[in-house]
Design a protein around this motif. Structure first.
Motif, PDB file in Angstrom:
ATOM      1  N   ASP A  67       0.711  -1.167  -0.056  1.00  0.00           N
ATOM      2  CA  ASP A  67       0.021   0.037  -0.013  1.00  0.00           C
ATOM      3  C   ASP A  67       0.826   1.234  -0.077  1.00  0.00           C
ATOM      4  N   GLY A  68       1.954   1.205  -0.529  1.00  0.00           N
ATOM      5  CA  GLY A  68       2.854   2.216  -0.715  1.00  0.00           C
ATOM      6  C   GLY A  68       3.724   2.996   0.663  1.00  0.00           C
ATOM      7  N   VAL A  69       3.638   1.884   1.319  1.00  0.00           N
ATOM      8  CA  VAL A  69       4.367   2.007   2.721  1.00  0.00           C
ATOM      9  C   VAL A  69       5.913   1.018   2.834  1.00  0.00           C
ATOM     10  N   ALA A 101      16.474   4.752   4.122  1.00  0.00           N
ATOM     11  CA  ALA A 101      15.049   4.584   4.183  1.00  0.00           C
ATOM     12  C   ALA A 101      14.113   5.948   3.915  1.00  0.00           C
ATOM     13  N   VAL A 102      14.623   7.017   4.507  1.00  0.00           N
ATOM     14  CA  VAL A 102      13.911   8.306   3.986  1.00  0.00           C
ATOM     15  C   VAL A 102      13.988   8.715   2.868  1.00  0.00           C
ATOM     16  N   GLU A 103      15.170   8.673   2.383  1.00  0.00           N
ATOM     17  CA  GLU A 103      15.489   8.980   1.033  1.00  0.00           C
ATOM     18  C   GLU A 103      14.422   7.978  -0.311  1.00  0.00           C
ATOM     19  N   ARG A 104      14.324   6.686   0.068  1.00  0.00           N
ATOM     20  CA  ARG A 104      14.037   5.861  -0.832  1.00  0.00           C
ATOM     21  C   ARG A 104      12.542   6.062  -0.569  1.00  0.00           C
ATOM     22  N   ALA A 105      11.969   6.370   0.712  1.00  0.00           N
ATOM     23  CA  ALA A 105      10.365   6.369   0.678  1.00  0.00           C
ATOM     24  C   ALA A 105       9.944   8.002   0.149  1.00  0.00           C
ATOM     25  N   GLU A 106      10.988   8.937   0.389  1.00  0.00           N
ATOM     26  CA  GLU A 106      10.540  10.185  -0.412  1.00  0.00           C
ATOM     27  C   GLU A 106      10.406  10.099  -1.703  1.00  0.00           C
ATOM     28  N   LYS A 107      11.339   9.172  -2.317  1.00  0.00           N
ATOM     29  CA  LYS A 107      11.221   9.232  -3.930  1.00  0.00           C
ATOM     30  C   LYS A 107       9.973   8.261  -4.472  1.00  0.00           C
ATOM     31  N   ASP A 108       9.806   6.933  -3.808  1.00  0.00           N
ATOM     32  CA  ASP A 108       8.951   6.029  -4.289  1.00  0.00           C
ATOM     33  C   ASP A 108       7.865   5.516  -3.605  1.00  0.00           C
ATOM     34  N   PHE A 109       7.740   6.093  -2.259  1.00  0.00           N
ATOM     35  CA  PHE A 109       6.610   5.632  -1.523  1.00  0.00           C
ATOM     36  C   PHE A 109       5.737   6.758  -0.861  1.00  0.00           C
ATOM     37  N   ARG A 110       4.604   6.369  -0.238  1.00  0.00           N
ATOM     38  CA  ARG A 110       3.781   7.258   0.373  1.00  0.00           C
ATOM     39  C   ARG A 110       4.250   7.574   1.873  1.00  0.00           C
ATOM     40  N   ARG A 144      -0.022  -6.555  16.526  1.00  0.00           N
ATOM     41  CA  ARG A 144      -0.798  -5.560  15.546  1.00  0.00           C
ATOM     42  C   ARG A 144       0.182  -4.321  15.385  1.00  0.00           C
ATOM     43  N   LEU A 145       1.210  -4.101  16.020  1.00  0.00           N
ATOM     44  CA  LEU A 145       1.932  -2.936  16.101  1.00  0.00           C
ATOM     45  C   LEU A 145       2.180  -2.283  14.617  1.00  0.00           C
ATOM     46  N   ILE A 146       2.853  -3.203  13.888  1.00  0.00           N
ATOM     47  CA  ILE A 146       3.480  -2.683  12.580  1.00  0.00           C
ATOM     48  C   ILE A 146       2.280  -2.405  11.872  1.00  0.00           C
ATOM     49  N   ALA A 147       1.226  -3.380  11.901  1.00  0.00           N
ATOM     50  CA  ALA A 147       0.065  -3.029  10.905  1.00  0.00           C
ATOM     51  C   ALA A 147      -0.663  -1.685  11.410  1.00  0.00           C
ATOM     52  N   ASP A 148      -0.831  -1.424  12.646  1.00  0.00           N
ATOM     53  CA  ASP A 148      -1.320  -0.140  13.233  1.00  0.00           C
ATOM     54  C   ASP A 148      -0.383   1.116  12.706  1.00  0.00           C
ATOM     55  N   SER A 206      -1.401   4.098  10.314  1.00  0.00           N
ATOM     56  CA  SER A 206      -1.576   5.587  10.963  1.00  0.00           C
ATOM     57  C   SER A 206      -0.616   6.540   9.453  1.00  0.00           C
ATOM     58  N   VAL A 207       0.400   5.858   8.897  1.00  0.00           N
ATOM     59  CA  VAL A 207       1.062   6.477   7.905  1.00  0.00           C
ATOM     60  C   VAL A 207       0.190   6.859   6.764  1.00  0.00           C
ATOM     61  N   ILE A 208      -0.646   5.891   6.604  1.00  0.00           N
ATOM     62  CA  ILE A 208      -1.564   5.873   5.320  1.00  0.00           C
ATOM     63  C   ILE A 208      -2.506   7.103   5.507  1.00  0.00           C
TER      64      ILE A 208
END
Length: 800
Positions: free
Chosen positions: A494-496, A519-528, A686-690, A694-696
């Motif tokens: 889901d883009g995360v 991680a921040v660099e790749r997330a900024e470039k390719d993910f939500r 459930r922590l990572i899923a929650d 929150s990110v979405i």
């Protein structure tokens, strides 16, 4: 079925009842805790000339039990104020109040007749549709409903909590043939989502799942121990953390649980499971019978397999029972070559593989134990559970095993282990052989981030329940988009993406910081957006102390300066990225791990998160942006009409005392978590899923990069003088050492903004520079080096 739990009644205030009440109060539920009224006065009541009708006497048993629970260690409550949600009373005067509740939980003594008497009273006052459950560890659930109304039977079920309920995650749900399916579904869901439990649906068989397999494992270990001539200290060295089991291992666990309880469960299986092929293992060995006869029942009687005494100088000493002489002696430190070789292996699965194939005495023990275990659990399907994953879930959540029995079997090879079992003169159930004959070689498989289990009935794989609600990072091994030797960046859908790392105690060093920035660099470039979280035992014990010590000891201050700058830039990169960053801490979240949280857009914390800035414990101040951030948060609380030094003093004391929250909820009180913004997840599964959700949510709200703060109000000399005076008073009163005073003075200097003549507005970078300078100056102190060296030597994180 729309059902809401606003208030529960707990009937019985013993060790379990009082702690179950505390756990419900901890999640925000109102609790009515009842117990019997005393039949006679105690000495104190007699002296006060009270009567049996006096309210304080009527509720003495329940009130004393609740107070004992609150004072117990570990604490059964997330924060002390939750006790306000618990009202007490007695069965005679207050049973009528159960008409106001949504769920009645019976936790009286393990006696069927007593329970039936209580249920008879309950039926008089319970309103129709109210849930009614029994917390029993062994009495058949269906026997309890005899003579009860149809509505009672439809809404009745067994709910077996494990002690202590706050910390042990297992909740066994045991329905009767009359239990409404909607009630079962509700309890499974509520236990998972709200109580934070691994809810396991059990059959109504003796000892249910966890105690049936867990007590068998302990009794099998006793059997192997006698066969191999091993002692208590040797067994506990073999069956503890080295194989992914709790520190209490085998004999210490028996002492904690109660040796009489262990014997009771074992005898219960012997009496009620005549068809159990391993019934002989449950026979009580002579040494165990002798311990019970001596009333050496463990912690409850002050001695069991271990005994605490005072040694020379009043120091505590733990003695071990010699099972041959039945006398206590000094603890021995066992030596096994394979154990020594395995300890440096961080990966538990690799360590377990090595130990299980070792050729020394330890290796022979593991071969024998796994043969017994694998044989036994194979024959329990479908007797105690239709699905094998339920056995693994129960043992992990109820007995603290990191790897369940069928997971261990997969790890060591199903076909190879079948041969081992048969070589030891034992058998496996036919369904295992049928599975292998079909060409299916494992009980579990992972496909595209989803985990499947082998379903015995259909002889095919089925997805584990709850897929999508739980994200287990190891299931996403094919979704790694970047990695180095310490960490990886995983596409969790889901883009995360999720930044995960695996180091000793999940400490943070150069490679982890490199990965975090990547991680921040790749997330900024390719993910939500980005989740920062892991599946380790702890989120993070903080910065790599060994690296700091080495650079400081060798006076490599330029390199140390670069390392601190990198840490500060990394946490600021989290704060000022162009995508939302949610940090998901759990368990130990200390020092640098806490600083990650302080700079997140949002923190999704597990309820059991022990978070704090602990650097002052080693003679330093938080240097990764933590001091700056606590100063910023203090300035946000400056309000007109309030003395501005008050919030600053509060945040200063939190850092200066190296305070650690004892739960995620307490993190809000400390100010390291933000009320109304950060959130708590009860079930750590459930922590990572929650966090992903929150990110979405942040992305969907139209997340934009924050602007760096230049308006942080610092108080300058006015507040600094007062704080230095307070620190001096602590030193003068001998509450802190000279070095503690020096460190606290440095902290005060930074948090007041330095030697400014008046209150001023400063930037984050201004405070980061002050923080870094203070950190580096303290690294040159001899006392700081000594404390760092102590942490490295003991391997224990700094705690307050």
């Amino acid at each position: 079925m729309m059902r809401h739990i606003n208030k529960v009644a707990v009937l019985g205030s013993g060790v379990m009842g009082s702690r179950i009440a505390c756990h419900f109060a901890g999640i925000g539920v109102q609790v009515l805790l009842l117990d019997i009224a005393p039949k006679e006065l105690n000495e104190a009541e007699t002296k006060k000339k009270l009567t049996l009708e006096h309210p304080a006497v009527r509720n003495r048993i329940v009130n004393d039990a609740l107070q004992a629970a609150i004072k117990s260690n570990p604490s059964p409550v997330f924060t002390k104020d939750v006790v306000k949600r618990i009202k007490t009373g007695n069965f005679t005067d207050d049973m009528k109040r159960i008409s106001e509740v949504d769920w009645i939980i019976e936790v009286v003594v393990e006696n069927l007749d007593v329970k039936k008497t209580v249920f008879e009273q309950v039926e008089k006052f319970r309103k129709p549709g109210t849930l009614i459950t029994s917390n029993t560890s062994g009495i058949p659930i269906h026997l309890m409903t005899e003579g009860r109304s149809e509505d009672f039977q439809k809404h009745f079920c067994g709910t077996h909590f494990f002690n202590p309920p706050r910390y042990l995650r297992l909740l066994e749900i045991i329905p009767t043939p009359h239990t409404d399916a909607a009630v079962i579904d509700f309890l499974m869901h509520y236990g998972d989502l709200y109580l934070g439990k691994t809810t396991v649906l059990c059959k109504d068989t003796p000892a249910f799942i966890a105690n049936r397999v867990g007590v068998f494992s302990i009794m099998a270990i006793f059997h192997i121990m006698q066969e191999m001539g091993l002692g208590i200290d040797e067994i506990d060295a073999l069956t503890g953390p080295v194989i992914g089991r709790p520190k209490s291992a085998t004999f210490r666990t028996a002492d904690v649980v109660g040796i009489d309880t262990l014997v009771k469960v074992a005898k219960g299986v012997m009496d009620n499971c005549p068809q159990d092929e391993a019934i002989g293992i449950f026979k009580i060995p002579g040494f165990l019978q002798k311990v019970v006869e001596n009333n050496w029942l463990g912690d409850k009687t002050g001695q069991g397999f271990y005994k605490k005494t005072k040694g020379e100088g009043g120091s505590k000493e733990i003695l071990t029972l010699n099972l041959q002489t039945m006398e206590y002696g000094p603890k021995q430190k066992p030596k096994f070559g394979s154990i020594d070789a395995a300890k440096p292996i961080e990966d538990l699965k690799q360590r377990l593989k090595m130990l299980a194939t070792a050729s020394d005495k330890a290796g022979e023990f593991y071969k024998q134990f796994h043969a017994y275990l694998f044989s036994y659990v194979s024959h329990r399907i479908p007797e105690i559970a239709d699905d094998l994953y339920k056995v693994d879930d129960a043992m992990k959540a109820g007995f603290g095993w990191e790897i369940g029995p069928f997971e261990s079997w997969d790890l060591l090879g199903v076909a190879a282990s079948v041969k081992l079992v048969e070589e030891k003169g034992l058998t496996v159930a036919q369904w295992v052989k049928d599975m292998l004959a079909k060409g299916i070689s494992t009980f579990y498989k992972t496909d595209n981030g989803k985990k499947f289990y082998y379903d015995v009935a259909s002889q095919a794989y089925k997805p584990l329940p709850g897929e999508g609600q739980f994200i287990i990072l190891e299931n996403f091994s094919n979704n790694i988009i970047w990695k180095n030797s310490a960490c990886s960046l995983i596409d969790i859908g889901d883009g995360v993406v999720c930044f995960d790392w695996k180091t000793k105690m999940n400490t943070i060093g150069g490679e982890v910081l490199e990965g975090l920035n990547k991680a921040v660099e790749r997330a900024e470039k390719d993910f939500r957006g980005l989740v920062v979280g892991n599946d380790g035992t702890n989120f993070s014990a903080g910065a790599n102390v060994g690296m700091i010590f080495m650079l400081a000891a060798e006076q490599e201050f330029d390199e140390l300066d670069m390392a601190v700058r990198l840490f500060q830039r990394s946490t600021m990169r989290l704060r000022y990225s162009s995508i939302p960053v949610v940090v998901a801490p759990h368990a130990l979240t200390l020092g640098g791990g806490c600083e990650m949280c302080l700079h997140a857009d949002k923190v999704q914390a597990a309820a059991e998160t022990y978070i704090g800035l602990v650097e002052l414990g080693v003679g330093l101040i938080p240097g990764g942006g933590g001091t700056k951030e606590m100063t910023l948060r203090a300035s946000l609380e400056f309000k007109e009409g309030r003395i501005e030094e008050e919030p600053l003093k509060d945040y200063f004391m939190t850092v200066a005392t190296a305070k650690v929250a004892t739960s995620g909820f307490e993190g809000f009180d400390m100010g390291v978590l933000r009320k109304g913004h950060d959130e708590i997840t009860m079930n750590p599964g459930r922590l990572i899923a929650d966090a992903k959700r929150s990110v979405i949510a942040l992305a969907d709200e139209g997340y934009t990069r924050p602007v760096e703060r230049t308006d942080i109000k610092v108080m300058g000399r006015g507040a600094l003088g007062a704080m230095l005076a307070g620190v001096y008073a602590m030193r003068f009163g001998n509450y802190i050492s000279e070095h503690d005073q020096k460190v606290a003075n440095k902290l005060a200097y930074v948090m007041c903004g330095g030697d400014l003549t008046e209150a001023s507005f400063v930037s984050e970078q201004y405070l980061l520079d002050l923080e870094r300078e203070a950190f580096l100056s303290l690294c040159g102190e001899r006392k700081t080096l000594e404390r760092l060296q102590s942490v490295i030597k003991t391997g224990k994180p700094v705690r307050n």
